[in-house]
Design a protein around this motif. Sequence first.
Motif, PDB file in Angstrom:
ATOM      1  N   ARG A 174       0.824  -1.220   0.000  1.00 28.23           N
ATOM      2  CA  ARG A 174       0.000   0.000   0.000  1.00 28.23           C
ATOM      3  C   ARG A 174       0.850   1.259   0.000  1.00 28.23           C
ATOM      4  O   ARG A 174       0.528   2.232  -0.685  1.00 28.23           O
ATOM      5  N   GLY A 175       1.924   1.256   0.767  1.00 23.80           N
ATOM      6  CA  GLY A 175       2.730   2.459   0.899  1.00 23.80           C
ATOM      7  C   GLY A 175       3.549   2.818  -0.325  1.00 23.80           C
ATOM      8  O   GLY A 175       3.973   3.968  -0.480  1.00 23.80           O
ATOM      9  N   ILE A 176       3.786   1.829  -1.200  1.00 23.08           N
ATOM     10  CA  ILE A 176       4.634   2.072  -2.371  1.00 23.08           C
ATOM     11  C   ILE A 176       3.935   1.669  -3.669  1.00 23.08           C
ATOM     12  O   ILE A 176       4.585   1.499  -4.702  1.00 23.08           O
ATOM     13  N   ARG A 177       2.619   1.536  -3.609  1.00 23.32           N
ATOM     14  CA  ARG A 177       1.872   1.030  -4.757  1.00 23.32           C
ATOM     15  C   ARG A 177       2.069   1.891  -6.008  1.00 23.32           C
ATOM     16  O   ARG A 177       2.253   1.376  -7.127  1.00 23.32           O
ATOM     17  N   LYS A 178       2.048   3.199  -5.862  1.00 18.52           N
ATOM     18  CA  LYS A 178       2.186   4.065  -7.032  1.00 18.52           C
ATOM     19  C   LYS A 178       3.550   3.894  -7.684  1.00 18.52           C
ATOM     20  O   LYS A 178       3.673   3.891  -8.915  1.00 18.52           O
ATOM     21  N   GLU A 179       4.582   3.740  -6.858  1.00 20.03           N
ATOM     22  CA  GLU A 179       5.922   3.541  -7.404  1.00 20.03           C
ATOM     23  C   GLU A 179       6.022   2.207  -8.150  1.00 20.03           C
ATOM     24  O   GLU A 179       6.640   2.119  -9.214  1.00 20.03           O
ATOM     25  N   ILE A 180       5.413   1.173  -7.578  1.00 24.57           N
ATOM     26  CA  ILE A 180       5.444  -0.147  -8.221  1.00 24.57           C
ATOM     27  C   ILE A 180       4.671  -0.120  -9.531  1.00 24.57           C
ATOM     28  O   ILE A 180       5.131  -0.637 -10.559  1.00 24.57           O
ATOM     29  N   ASP A 181       3.485   0.511  -9.514  1.00 24.90           N
ATOM     30  CA  ASP A 181       2.685   0.589 -10.735  1.00 24.90           C
ATOM     31  C   ASP A 181       3.457   1.299 -11.845  1.00 24.90           C
ATOM     32  O   ASP A 181       3.440   0.870 -13.010  1.00 24.90           O
ATOM     33  N   ALA A 182       4.149   2.376 -11.491  1.00 25.30           N
ATOM     34  CA  ALA A 182       4.919   3.125 -12.495  1.00 25.30           C
ATOM     35  C   ALA A 182       6.082   2.293 -13.030  1.00 25.30           C
ATOM     36  O   ALA A 182       6.368   2.306 -14.240  1.00 25.30           O
ATOM     37  N   ALA A 183       6.737   1.552 -12.148  1.00 29.39           N
ATOM     38  CA  ALA A 183       7.863   0.719 -12.574  1.00 29.39           C
ATOM     39  C   ALA A 183       7.399  -0.400 -13.496  1.00 29.39           C
ATOM     40  O   ALA A 183       8.042  -0.690 -14.515  1.00 29.39           O
ATOM     41  N   LEU A 184       6.276  -1.041 -13.158  1.00 29.45           N
ATOM     42  CA  LEU A 184       5.747  -2.113 -14.000  1.00 29.45           C
ATOM     43  C   LEU A 184       5.290  -1.569 -15.357  1.00 29.45           C
ATOM     44  O   LEU A 184       5.493  -2.224 -16.388  1.00 29.45           O
ATOM     45  N   ALA A 185       4.700  -0.391 -15.354  1.00 24.65           N
ATOM     46  CA  ALA A 185       4.273   0.227 -16.615  1.00 24.65           C
ATOM     47  C   ALA A 185       5.481   0.499 -17.507  1.00 24.65           C
ATOM     48  O   ALA A 185       5.420   0.293 -18.730  1.00 24.65           O
ATOM     49  N   ARG A 186       6.569   0.935 -16.893  1.00 28.46           N
ATOM     50  CA  ARG A 186       7.793   1.197 -17.661  1.00 28.46           C
ATOM     51  C   ARG A 186       8.324  -0.095 -18.288  1.00 28.46           C
ATOM     52  O   ARG A 186       8.751  -0.114 -19.441  1.00 28.46           O
ATOM     53  N   THR A 187       8.255  -1.185 -17.524  1.00 28.26           N
ATOM     54  CA  THR A 187       8.712  -2.471 -18.042  1.00 28.26           C
ATOM     55  C   THR A 187       7.854  -2.913 -19.226  1.00 28.26           C
ATOM     56  O   THR A 187       8.373  -3.421 -20.229  1.00 28.26           O
ATOM     57  N   VAL A 188       6.544  -2.718 -19.108  1.00 26.98           N
ATOM     58  CA  VAL A 188       5.644  -3.071 -20.216  1.00 26.98           C
ATOM     59  C   VAL A 188       5.957  -2.217 -21.441  1.00 26.98           C
ATOM     60  O   VAL A 188       6.043  -2.723 -22.571  1.00 26.98           O
ATOM     61  N   ASP A 189       6.130  -0.922 -21.224  1.00 25.04           N
ATOM     62  CA  ASP A 189       6.411  -0.025 -22.349  1.00 25.04           C
ATOM     63  C   ASP A 189       7.722  -0.388 -23.042  1.00 25.04           C
ATOM     64  O   ASP A 189       7.844  -0.256 -24.270  1.00 25.04           O
ATOM     65  N   ASN A 190       8.704  -0.849 -22.252  1.00 23.27           N
ATOM     66  CA  ASN A 190      10.005  -1.222 -22.819  1.00 23.27           C
ATOM     67  C   ASN A 190      10.012  -2.639 -23.381  1.00 23.27           C
ATOM     68  O   ASN A 190      10.994  -3.040 -24.031  1.00 23.27           O
ATOM     69  N   ASN A 191       8.935  -3.404 -23.096  1.00 19.41           N
ATOM     70  CA  ASN A 191       8.892  -4.821 -23.500  1.00 19.41           C
ATOM     71  C   ASN A 191      10.105  -5.596 -22.969  1.00 19.41           C
ATOM     72  O   ASN A 191      10.623  -6.499 -23.637  1.00 19.41           O
ATOM     73  N   SER A 192      10.543  -5.264 -21.773  1.00 15.10           N
ATOM     74  CA  SER A 192      11.739  -5.903 -21.194  1.00 15.10           C
ATOM     75  C   SER A 192      11.291  -6.910 -20.141  1.00 15.10           C
ATOM     76  O   SER A 192      11.363  -6.646 -18.936  1.00 15.10           O
ATOM     77  N   PHE A 193      10.836  -8.073 -20.594  1.00 19.25           N
ATOM     78  CA  PHE A 193      10.192  -9.034 -19.705  1.00 19.25           C
ATOM     79  C   PHE A 193      11.145 -10.088 -19.139  1.00 19.25           C
ATOM     80  O   PHE A 193      10.872 -10.664 -18.097  1.00 19.25           O
ATOM     81  N   CYS A 194      12.226 -10.378 -19.838  1.00 21.19           N
ATOM     82  CA  CYS A 194      13.230 -11.340 -19.356  1.00 21.19           C
ATOM     83  C   CYS A 194      14.567 -10.618 -19.252  1.00 21.19           C
ATOM     84  O   CYS A 194      15.101 -10.167 -20.266  1.00 21.19           O
ATOM     85  N   LEU A 195      15.081 -10.499 -18.036  1.00 22.50           N
ATOM     86  CA  LEU A 195      16.244  -9.640 -17.777  1.00 22.50           C
ATOM     87  C   LEU A 195      15.899  -8.221 -18.215  1.00 22.50           C
ATOM     88  O   LEU A 195      14.845  -7.722 -17.859  1.00 22.50           O
ATOM     89  N   GLY A 196      16.732  -7.541 -18.945  1.00 20.04           N
ATOM     90  CA  GLY A 196      16.412  -6.189 -19.388  1.00 20.04           C
ATOM     91  C   GLY A 196      16.943  -5.115 -18.455  1.00 20.04           C
ATOM     92  O   GLY A 196      17.579  -5.400 -17.431  1.00 20.04           O
ATOM     93  N   PRO A 197      16.680  -3.837 -18.762  1.00 19.79           N
ATOM     94  CA  PRO A 197      17.279  -2.714 -18.031  1.00 19.79           C
ATOM     95  C   PRO A 197      16.901  -2.636 -16.563  1.00 19.79           C
ATOM     96  O   PRO A 197      17.722  -2.211 -15.734  1.00 19.79           O
ATOM     97  N   ASP A 198      15.680  -3.027 -16.212  1.00 21.81           N
ATOM     98  CA  ASP A 198      15.286  -2.968 -14.800  1.00 21.81           C
ATOM     99  C   ASP A 198      16.074  -3.980 -13.973  1.00 21.81           C
ATOM    100  O   ASP A 198      16.475  -3.688 -12.840  1.00 21.81           O
ATOM    101  N   VAL A 199      16.307  -5.161 -14.529  1.00 20.87           N
ATOM    102  CA  VAL A 199      17.099  -6.168 -13.831  1.00 20.87           C
ATOM    103  C   VAL A 199      18.546  -5.719 -13.730  1.00 20.87           C
ATOM    104  O   VAL A 199      19.181  -5.834 -12.675  1.00 20.87           O
TER     105      VAL A 199
END
Length: 384
Positions: free
Chosen positions: A31-56
């Motif tokens: 609950r306390g970090i939900r907005k940050e997590i949602d934004a990070a996951l959206a960035r991953t989707v936009d980058n199509n970086s699902f296996c390894l990738g820049p976030d990893v």
Amino acid sequence: MQNHLFIRKKITNLTAVPDKVPYLDLAAQIRGIRKEIDAALARTVDNNSFCLGPDVVQFEKDFAKFCEAGHCLGFNSGTSALHIALKILNVGEGDEVITTPFTFVATSWAISYVGAKPVYVDIDDATFNIDPAQIERAITPRTKAILPVHLYGQPFDVDKVLEICRKHKLPMVEDACQAHGAKYKGKVVGTFGDMSGFSFYPTKNLGACGEGGALVTNNDKYATRARSLREHGSTVRYYHDEIGYNYRMEGFQGAVLGVKLPYLAKWTKERQRVAARYTELLAETPLRLPLQAPYAESAWHLYTIRHPRRDELKKHLEDNGVGCAVHYPIPLHLQKAYAHLGYKAGDLPVTEKASRECLCIPMYPELSDAQIIRVTDVIKKFPF
């Protein structure tokens, strides 16, 4: 009159005691970090970086820095990281690896996956960790490594284990899957051995939103090989130097862990607060409370109490709305999966006694003082 009513209401809220306290409350953290997590996951989707990738990749850099290590490699689980660590050390068929019987089975799976034999030695009665005094007598010509665990977030006695490793020229792999941020003599665990494995299973102190793990090392060659082995034994796509594995961390998990990591130090302090409060409020009970060794700063993954009538105490807590759990009811040397090793009841008495007596009560950073008081009040009402 209005101020008087406000004061009464405030006091009532402060002293309100919850009826139920869950064993774990992952939702409270999210609950306390939900907005940050949602934004990070959206960035991953936009980058199509699902296996390894820049976030990893970014998380690997950040976690290596957190551990004060040269390298961190993201894996799909802590089990896989430990497996690859032993693979890199050339542990294989007919070899033996000394480890603890009092931990989650994944530690032993890593040994079995390379075809080696887990050799169990008893634990220290005060810390639940492997007893260094028992290790040396278990060493044989087939011993190829030592794999101790920082159990419940409590560091094992690193210097004593390393002394044995140096004497017998054996590598040490740390299982730090429950010990994110724990410290041994002021240094974060995970860099004392040749390699270490971390788990980011959702319930861990640093948990992903799914499976995840990491291999941490200061050895450049080990890091290079681990990077290849986790991705089908390949350093260049479609060119495979050896038989490898599909052990990659997902991009989503790297994104979530990247959000959570900056909060880990704060969450660890909160766990220490909870542990200190439990210890204070339960000091006069007949329970055996967890101890923190003088050399250690625990990450308090779990707060584990002990009593000979553990099962009755567990039922009492559950009947009164307090969550609790047993970690671990059957030690590894007595598990059906390892019956072929030939261990029998009574072989490792300290471990077996702990398995009968240990009970873990709620432990997470978001626990309020009112919740802690509720837990300890229920415990005190047990007819010891």
